[in-house]
Design a protein around this motif. Structure first.
Motif, PDB file in Angstrom:
ATOM      1  N   ARG A  47       0.835  -1.205   0.000  1.00  0.00           N
ATOM      2  CA  ARG A  47       0.000   0.000   0.000  1.00  0.00           C
ATOM      3  C   ARG A  47       0.867   1.252   0.000  1.00  0.00           C
ATOM      4  O   ARG A  47       0.630   2.196  -0.774  1.00  0.00           O
ATOM      5  N   LEU A  48       1.900   1.263   0.854  1.00  0.00           N
ATOM      6  CA  LEU A  48       2.789   2.423   0.919  1.00  0.00           C
ATOM      7  C   LEU A  48       3.587   2.579  -0.377  1.00  0.00           C
ATOM      8  O   LEU A  48       3.838   3.700  -0.828  1.00  0.00           O
ATOM      9  N   GLN A  49       3.988   1.467  -0.975  1.00  0.00           N
ATOM     10  CA  GLN A  49       4.723   1.565  -2.232  1.00  0.00           C
ATOM     11  C   GLN A  49       3.850   2.121  -3.356  1.00  0.00           C
ATOM     12  O   GLN A  49       4.353   2.834  -4.232  1.00  0.00           O
ATOM     13  N   SER A  50       2.556   1.816  -3.321  1.00  0.00           N
ATOM     14  CA  SER A  50       1.661   2.418  -4.322  1.00  0.00           C
ATOM     15  C   SER A  50       1.571   3.929  -4.114  1.00  0.00           C
ATOM     16  O   SER A  50       1.467   4.705  -5.079  1.00  0.00           O
ATOM     17  N   GLU A  51       1.638   4.366  -2.833  1.00  0.00           N
ATOM     18  CA  GLU A  51       1.658   5.800  -2.563  1.00  0.00           C
ATOM     19  C   GLU A  51       2.962   6.432  -3.018  1.00  0.00           C
ATOM     20  O   GLU A  51       2.990   7.577  -3.483  1.00  0.00           O
ATOM     21  N   LEU A  52       4.061   5.692  -2.886  1.00  0.00           N
ATOM     22  CA  LEU A  52       5.355   6.203  -3.359  1.00  0.00           C
ATOM     23  C   LEU A  52       5.334   6.429  -4.873  1.00  0.00           C
ATOM     24  O   LEU A  52       5.958   7.375  -5.372  1.00  0.00           O
ATOM     25  N   VAL A  53       4.639   5.568  -5.604  1.00  0.00           N
ATOM     26  CA  VAL A  53       4.510   5.773  -7.047  1.00  0.00           C
ATOM     27  C   VAL A  53       3.758   7.072  -7.332  1.00  0.00           C
ATOM     28  O   VAL A  53       4.123   7.842  -8.225  1.00  0.00           O
ATOM     29  N   LYS A  54       2.695   7.334  -6.545  1.00  0.00           N
ATOM     30  CA  LYS A  54       1.967   8.599  -6.694  1.00  0.00           C
ATOM     31  C   LYS A  54       2.879   9.780  -6.362  1.00  0.00           C
ATOM     32  O   LYS A  54       2.860  10.817  -7.042  1.00  0.00           O
ATOM     33  N   LEU A  55       3.673   9.625  -5.299  1.00  0.00           N
ATOM     34  CA  LEU A  55       4.617  10.681  -4.926  1.00  0.00           C
ATOM     35  C   LEU A  55       5.608  10.937  -6.053  1.00  0.00           C
ATOM     36  O   LEU A  55       5.904  12.089  -6.393  1.00  0.00           O
ATOM     37  N   GLN A  56       6.116   9.862  -6.637  1.00  0.00           N
ATOM     38  CA  GLN A  56       7.060   9.997  -7.743  1.00  0.00           C
ATOM     39  C   GLN A  56       6.448  10.780  -8.898  1.00  0.00           C
ATOM     40  O   GLN A  56       7.080  11.688  -9.462  1.00  0.00           O
ATOM     41  N   ASP A  57       5.213  10.455  -9.266  1.00  0.00           N
ATOM     42  CA  ASP A  57       4.544  11.164 -10.359  1.00  0.00           C
ATOM     43  C   ASP A  57       4.360  12.641 -10.013  1.00  0.00           C
ATOM     44  O   ASP A  57       4.525  13.521 -10.869  1.00  0.00           O
ATOM     45  N   TRP A  58       4.026  12.905  -8.750  1.00  0.00           N
ATOM     46  CA  TRP A  58       3.836  14.291  -8.309  1.00  0.00           C
ATOM     47  C   TRP A  58       5.151  15.067  -8.367  1.00  0.00           C
ATOM     48  O   TRP A  58       5.191  16.208  -8.829  1.00  0.00           O
ATOM     49  N   VAL A  59       6.234  14.433  -7.909  1.00  0.00           N
ATOM     50  CA  VAL A  59       7.552  15.077  -7.944  1.00  0.00           C
ATOM     51  C   VAL A  59       7.945  15.400  -9.381  1.00  0.00           C
ATOM     52  O   VAL A  59       8.412  16.507  -9.689  1.00  0.00           O
ATOM     53  N   ALA A  60       7.760  14.430 -10.280  1.00  0.00           N
ATOM     54  CA  ALA A  60       8.134  14.643 -11.680  1.00  0.00           C
ATOM     55  C   ALA A  60       7.265  15.719 -12.331  1.00  0.00           C
ATOM     56  O   ALA A  60       7.767  16.563 -13.086  1.00  0.00           O
TER      57      ALA A  60
END
Length: 306
Positions: free
Chosen positions: A61-74
């Motif tokens: 679940r947290l790793q799926s949030e990290l993917v969202k974070l990555q997209d937001w950062v980019a």
């Protein structure tokens, strides 16, 4: 033209997803002691099974949030530096693996610098770290950082008293400068007990797959536990600034440390899911005149495992 029926396609996608999860299982088995793997107590085994299920559920679940974070950062072109510090065997590498496991290395990269060479020793102390700072839309994770000077260099005598004091004069201004330039800096210290480090070192000594993790410097750090404690306390006291505070991760329990650190990291940025257009796989172009050339048998890797 070759077509795959829907049922077979779904099975292949499911297998691919399981392969992805198996990567985490491999890492998990590597982290577990032999005693845990061969434990025969049914009650303990059931508790361990339930605990592992909770761990994997939360991790994914947290790793799926990290993917969202990555997209937001980019997308927002945010710039982030995350420092991971702690004693040897404190679990820094384990949490870094879990953070980066599902992410794009072009957006999120890890920096683990070796000891400085002769030329680097004559440079401005922060110079070799500056070269690895993020551009817009990047996250950089430092597996140990410029705080080497306050830790290993101080304890092992690799820097002079003057260099040590200059570091403490410079580092708050250096980090404030990074923040003013638009780089978010997050600092984590992974805290473990004397006994826990002792057990982890013994585990590495007796595990052929992990012996490479133990260097002469690591063994010497074990002998100088109290010196490292004093150095750590001075470091945090003198560099815990409002703009870039230290965050301490209780890391005796590896699983909890990973989940807590990732959860906290996510809380440090106002990210949100980036809406994207639906991805449509284009039709493959077939040329009737094209003939695929056979690969010579001499070039094929033998199918030892099937």
């Amino acid at each position: 033209m070759n077509y795959i029926d829907t049922n077979e396609l779904q099975q292949r996608i499911a297998r691919d997803l399981l392969d992805s999860y198996d990567e985490e299982l491999e890492l998990e088995i590597e982290d577990r002691s032999l005693d845990t793997l061969v434990d025969q107590d049914p009650a303990h085994a059931q508790l361990e099974k339930e605990r592992r299920q909770r761990y994997f559920r939360e991790l994914f679940r947290l790793q799926s949030e990290l993917v969202k974070l990555q997209d937001w950062v980019a997308t927002t072109r945010h710039k982030v530096v995350i420092l991971f510090e702690g004693r040897d065997a404190a679990g820094k590498g384990g949490v870094i693996k879990r953070i980066t496991q599902r992410l794009n290395p072009r957006v999120c990269r890890v920096v683990a610098l070796p000891a400085p060479n002769d030329r680097e020793r004559t440079q401005w102390y922060f110079q070799r770290y500056v070269a690895h700072l993020p551009a817009a839309g990047e996250m950089v994770l430092f597996d140990r950082s410029w705080y080497n000077r306050a830790g290993v260099e101080r304890v092992m005598g690799f820097c002079s008293d003057e260099e040590y004091e200059e570091f403490f004069r410079s580092v708050p201004e250096f980090e404030r400068m990074l923040v003013r330039s638009g780089i978010q800096v997050i600092k984590y210290w992974f805290s473990i007990t004397d006994d826990e480090q002792h057990l982890r070192f013994l585990g590495r000594i007796h595990d052929p797959l992990k012996q490479w993790k133990l260097s002469p410097m690591d063994l010497e750090s074990r002998r100088r536990w109290e010196d490292y404690t004093k150095a750590k306390e001075a470091m945090i006291e003198r560099t815990h600034i409002p703009e870039v505070p230290w965050w301490v991760v209780q890391a005796v329990d590896k699983k909890s440390a990973r989940l807590n650190c990732i959860h906290h990291l996510l809380s440090q940025m106002p990210y949100h899911e980036i809406e994207r257009e639906a991805v449509v796989l284009p039709e493959r172009v077939y040329n009737p005149e094209y003939i695929r050339q056979p690969v010579p048998e001499s070039m094929m890797v033998p199918n030892v495992f099937e």
